[in-house]
Scaffold this motif. Structure first.
Motif, PDB file in Angstrom:
ATOM      1  N   ARG A  85       0.854  -1.186   0.000  1.00  0.00           N
ATOM      2  CA  ARG A  85       0.000   0.000   0.000  1.00  0.00           C
ATOM      3  C   ARG A  85       0.889   1.234   0.000  1.00  0.00           C
ATOM      4  O   ARG A  85       1.985   1.211   0.562  1.00  0.00           O
ATOM      5  CB  ARG A  85      -0.916   0.006   1.233  1.00  0.00           C
ATOM      6  CG  ARG A  85      -1.940   1.110   1.216  1.00  0.00           C
ATOM      7  CD  ARG A  85      -2.873   1.040   2.430  1.00  0.00           C
ATOM      8  NE  ARG A  85      -3.971   1.977   2.270  1.00  0.00           N
ATOM      9  CZ  ARG A  85      -5.083   1.718   1.604  1.00  0.00           C
ATOM     10  NH1 ARG A  85      -5.257   0.516   1.069  1.00  0.00           N
ATOM     11  NH2 ARG A  85      -6.025   2.627   1.465  1.00  0.00           N
ATOM     12  N   GLU A  86       0.432   2.312  -0.620  1.00  0.00           N
ATOM     13  CA  GLU A  86       1.170   3.570  -0.550  1.00  0.00           C
ATOM     14  C   GLU A  86       0.211   4.737  -0.668  1.00  0.00           C
ATOM     15  O   GLU A  86      -0.873   4.612  -1.245  1.00  0.00           O
ATOM     16  CB  GLU A  86       2.254   3.647  -1.636  1.00  0.00           C
ATOM     17  CG  GLU A  86       1.764   3.513  -3.060  1.00  0.00           C
ATOM     18  CD  GLU A  86       2.922   3.566  -4.057  1.00  0.00           C
ATOM     19  OE1 GLU A  86       3.938   4.226  -3.765  1.00  0.00           O
ATOM     20  OE2 GLU A  86       2.791   2.945  -5.123  1.00  0.00           O
ATOM     21  N   GLY A  87       0.603   5.868  -0.093  1.00  0.00           N
ATOM     22  CA  GLY A  87      -0.239   7.051  -0.145  1.00  0.00           C
ATOM     23  C   GLY A  87       0.165   8.045   0.925  1.00  0.00           C
ATOM     24  O   GLY A  87       1.076   7.817   1.723  1.00  0.00           O
ATOM     25  N   TRP A  94       4.669  10.856   2.284  1.00  0.00           N
ATOM     26  CA  TRP A  94       4.257   9.760   1.413  1.00  0.00           C
ATOM     27  C   TRP A  94       4.735   8.449   2.045  1.00  0.00           C
ATOM     28  O   TRP A  94       5.927   8.251   2.252  1.00  0.00           O
ATOM     29  CB  TRP A  94       4.853   9.921   0.028  1.00  0.00           C
ATOM     30  CG  TRP A  94       4.398   8.869  -0.945  1.00  0.00           C
ATOM     31  CD1 TRP A  94       5.076   7.740  -1.310  1.00  0.00           C
ATOM     32  CD2 TRP A  94       3.162   8.845  -1.677  1.00  0.00           C
ATOM     33  NE1 TRP A  94       4.335   7.011  -2.218  1.00  0.00           N
ATOM     34  CE2 TRP A  94       3.152   7.668  -2.461  1.00  0.00           C
ATOM     35  CE3 TRP A  94       2.068   9.706  -1.737  1.00  0.00           C
ATOM     36  CZ2 TRP A  94       2.098   7.331  -3.304  1.00  0.00           C
ATOM     37  CZ3 TRP A  94       1.014   9.378  -2.570  1.00  0.00           C
ATOM     38  CH2 TRP A  94       1.041   8.202  -3.344  1.00  0.00           C
ATOM     39  N   PRO A 122      -2.054  11.852  -6.529  1.00  0.00           N
ATOM     40  CA  PRO A 122      -0.955  10.887  -6.383  1.00  0.00           C
ATOM     41  C   PRO A 122      -0.877   9.860  -7.507  1.00  0.00           C
ATOM     42  O   PRO A 122       0.172   9.283  -7.742  1.00  0.00           O
ATOM     43  CB  PRO A 122      -1.258  10.196  -5.042  1.00  0.00           C
ATOM     44  CG  PRO A 122      -2.192  11.107  -4.332  1.00  0.00           C
ATOM     45  CD  PRO A 122      -2.987  11.788  -5.400  1.00  0.00           C
ATOM     46  N   SER A 123      -1.989   9.611  -8.202  1.00  0.00           N
ATOM     47  CA  SER A 123      -2.000   8.616  -9.270  1.00  0.00           C
ATOM     48  C   SER A 123      -3.015   9.024 -10.328  1.00  0.00           C
ATOM     49  O   SER A 123      -3.898   9.858 -10.076  1.00  0.00           O
ATOM     50  CB  SER A 123      -2.350   7.226  -8.724  1.00  0.00           C
ATOM     51  OG  SER A 123      -3.701   7.193  -8.291  1.00  0.00           O
ATOM     52  N   GLU A 153      -9.926   5.241   4.720  1.00  0.00           N
ATOM     53  CA  GLU A 153      -8.484   5.158   4.471  1.00  0.00           C
ATOM     54  C   GLU A 153      -7.734   4.721   5.724  1.00  0.00           C
ATOM     55  O   GLU A 153      -6.831   3.890   5.658  1.00  0.00           O
ATOM     56  CB  GLU A 153      -7.963   6.513   3.996  1.00  0.00           C
ATOM     57  CG  GLU A 153      -8.284   6.842   2.558  1.00  0.00           C
ATOM     58  CD  GLU A 153      -7.373   6.109   1.586  1.00  0.00           C
ATOM     59  OE1 GLU A 153      -6.163   6.018   1.856  1.00  0.00           O
ATOM     60  OE2 GLU A 153      -7.868   5.615   0.566  1.00  0.00           O
ATOM     61  N   GLU A 197      -6.619   8.160  -9.200  1.00  0.00           N
ATOM     62  CA  GLU A 197      -7.204   9.124  -8.268  1.00  0.00           C
ATOM     63  C   GLU A 197      -7.559  10.419  -8.973  1.00  0.00           C
ATOM     64  O   GLU A 197      -8.569  11.058  -8.653  1.00  0.00           O
ATOM     65  CB  GLU A 197      -6.237   9.375  -7.106  1.00  0.00           C
ATOM     66  CG  GLU A 197      -6.093   8.205  -6.165  1.00  0.00           C
ATOM     67  CD  GLU A 197      -5.265   8.533  -4.934  1.00  0.00           C
ATOM     68  OE1 GLU A 197      -5.632   9.466  -4.196  1.00  0.00           O
ATOM     69  OE2 GLU A 197      -4.238   7.871  -4.729  1.00  0.00           O
TER      70      GLU A 197
END
Length: 387
Positions: free
Chosen positions: A27-29, A45, A371-372, A111, A375
């Motif tokens: 997971r990342e964010g 991050w 971030p992506s 989240e 998203e």
């Protein structure tokens, strides 16, 4: 309806390895992290892999290539939710094997719970590898063969309290007059019941509670000391009513959060913004990067999309203030994706990509970075539905 008053704690957490190494990213964010020496909050991050949690700094509009820190998660313990911070109900705590505490804040309950769950799952795998876990059934109270429809629905009171306490989507606190006296930072009994009836997400239920079930749940919150009576009407009901009538579904009966909870914010401060624009239903929230209007620098902001009326507000996640630092109505606005090939006109800095812009009805332009790509498109679709 079954009510569980136990505080929810997600077991132990584990994770991650350097991005330079070929290891799985679980997971990342973005998360907001409290500093160890100076207890300020900074957006970072985070990357979760099978045995560490690594965090990086965003410099301008791009993530640093060098990690700023890592948390070794073997034998760590996660507490989720962690409700000790004023105006920060979305924090979870990670305590390492050496008893070092890390406090991390997500952009939403979903989240936060997903981060906590993924870390806990990684922890369980590490414990399995260490040979310390019995692979038997961990839930003896509910048989795997029990039909889903006949299993009891448990409601965790701490989760309900946390959702009710949320500064963006929780119950509204205001001033009320009862028998000539003014009470601030409180709410009526009927407002609590109204909120509970429609709080399906907070209660993890597919359908709404009936009004009587909502009163039963509110009574449980009162009995557990999560709520307190305010004024004569609710005090008298608590003293004289039967066990099923502790809480009054009445607009003249007043209640508030218990004294041991820190105040969610001064009601007077909320008058700085129009109450109308903050009254809409929260549709979407998340961390995005925004370019400043004057200095053209990039800052991480918590964006909150509301409907009826449609507004997009943004908050500084490093501050405890519950007031947005900016926002604008979406009616008549235009939102569009920007090409990542090259730097679009008006965009400054060393950006990461995944850009989109919003042009308001007053012709003001906002450049925003997700971030992506996924998203970015999710935000564009959500905003377009409310323009």
């Amino acid at each position: 309806m079954h009510v569980d008053s136990r505080v929810n704690q997600v077991g132990t957490g584990m994770s991650a390895m350097d991005l330079q190494e070929k290891v799985p990213i679980l997971r990342e964010g973005f998360l907001v992290k409290r500093g160890h020496l100076v207890h300020n909050w900074k957006a970072r991050w985070f990357v979760l892999t099978p045995d560490k949690l690594i965090y990086y700094k965003y410099e301008g509009g791009k993530r640093d290539s060098c990690q700023r820190g890592k948390i070794m998660l073997k034998d760590c313990v996660i507490t989720c939710p962690y409700l000790e911070y004023d105006n920060r109900p979305l924090v979870f705590r990670l305590q390492t094997k050496t008893c070092v505490d890390h406090f991390l804040e997500a952009c939403s309950r979903e989240e936060r719970d997903q981060w906590a769950g993924d870390i806990a799952a990684a922890a369980d795998k590490l414990e399995d590898l260490a040979g310390g876990v019995d692979e038997g059934n961990d839930s003896p109270d509910v048989s795997p063969t029990t039909p889903e429809s006949s299993r009891p629905t448990l409601i965790n009171l701490s989760k309900v309290l946390e959702a009710m306490y949320d500064v963006h989507s929780g119950i509204n606190m205001s001033s009320h007059v009862e028998q000539g006296r003014m009470y601030t930072n409180c709410f009526s009994g009927s407002a609590v019941v109204d909120w509970v009836v429609f709080a399906q997400e907070a209660l993890s239920r597919p359908e709404a509670l009936s009004r009587q079930e909502a009163v039963t749940l509110a009574s449980a919150l009162l009995e557990e000391g999560f709520l307190r009576t305010v004024g004569l009407r609710s005090v008298e009901a608590l003293r004289t009513a039967g066990p099923n009538e502790l809480f009054l579904d009445d607009s003249t009966a007043l209640y508030s959060f218990s004294d041991n909870l820190k105040k969610r914010g001064c009601v007077k401060a909320e008058t700085k913004l129009s109450a109308v624009e903050l009254s809409g239903h929260v549709i979407k929230r998340g961390y995005l990067l925004k370019q400043g209007q004057r200095r053209k620098n990039w800052k991480i902001r918590l964006f909150v999309l509301r409907s009826e009326p449609s507004f997009l507000h943004y908050y500084d996640p490093t501050k405890d203030d519950i007031i947005p630092v900016g926002g604008f109505p979406l009616r008549g606005s235009l939102v569009s994706s920007l090409d990542d090939n090259g730097v679009p006109s008006g965009v400054k800095g060393n950006i990461q990509g995944n850009l989109f812009n919003i042009i308001t009805q007053t012709d003001r332009r906002y450049f925003i970075q997700a971030p992506s790509n996924r998203e970015k498109m999710d935000w564009i679709d959500a905003i377009r539905e409310h323009t």
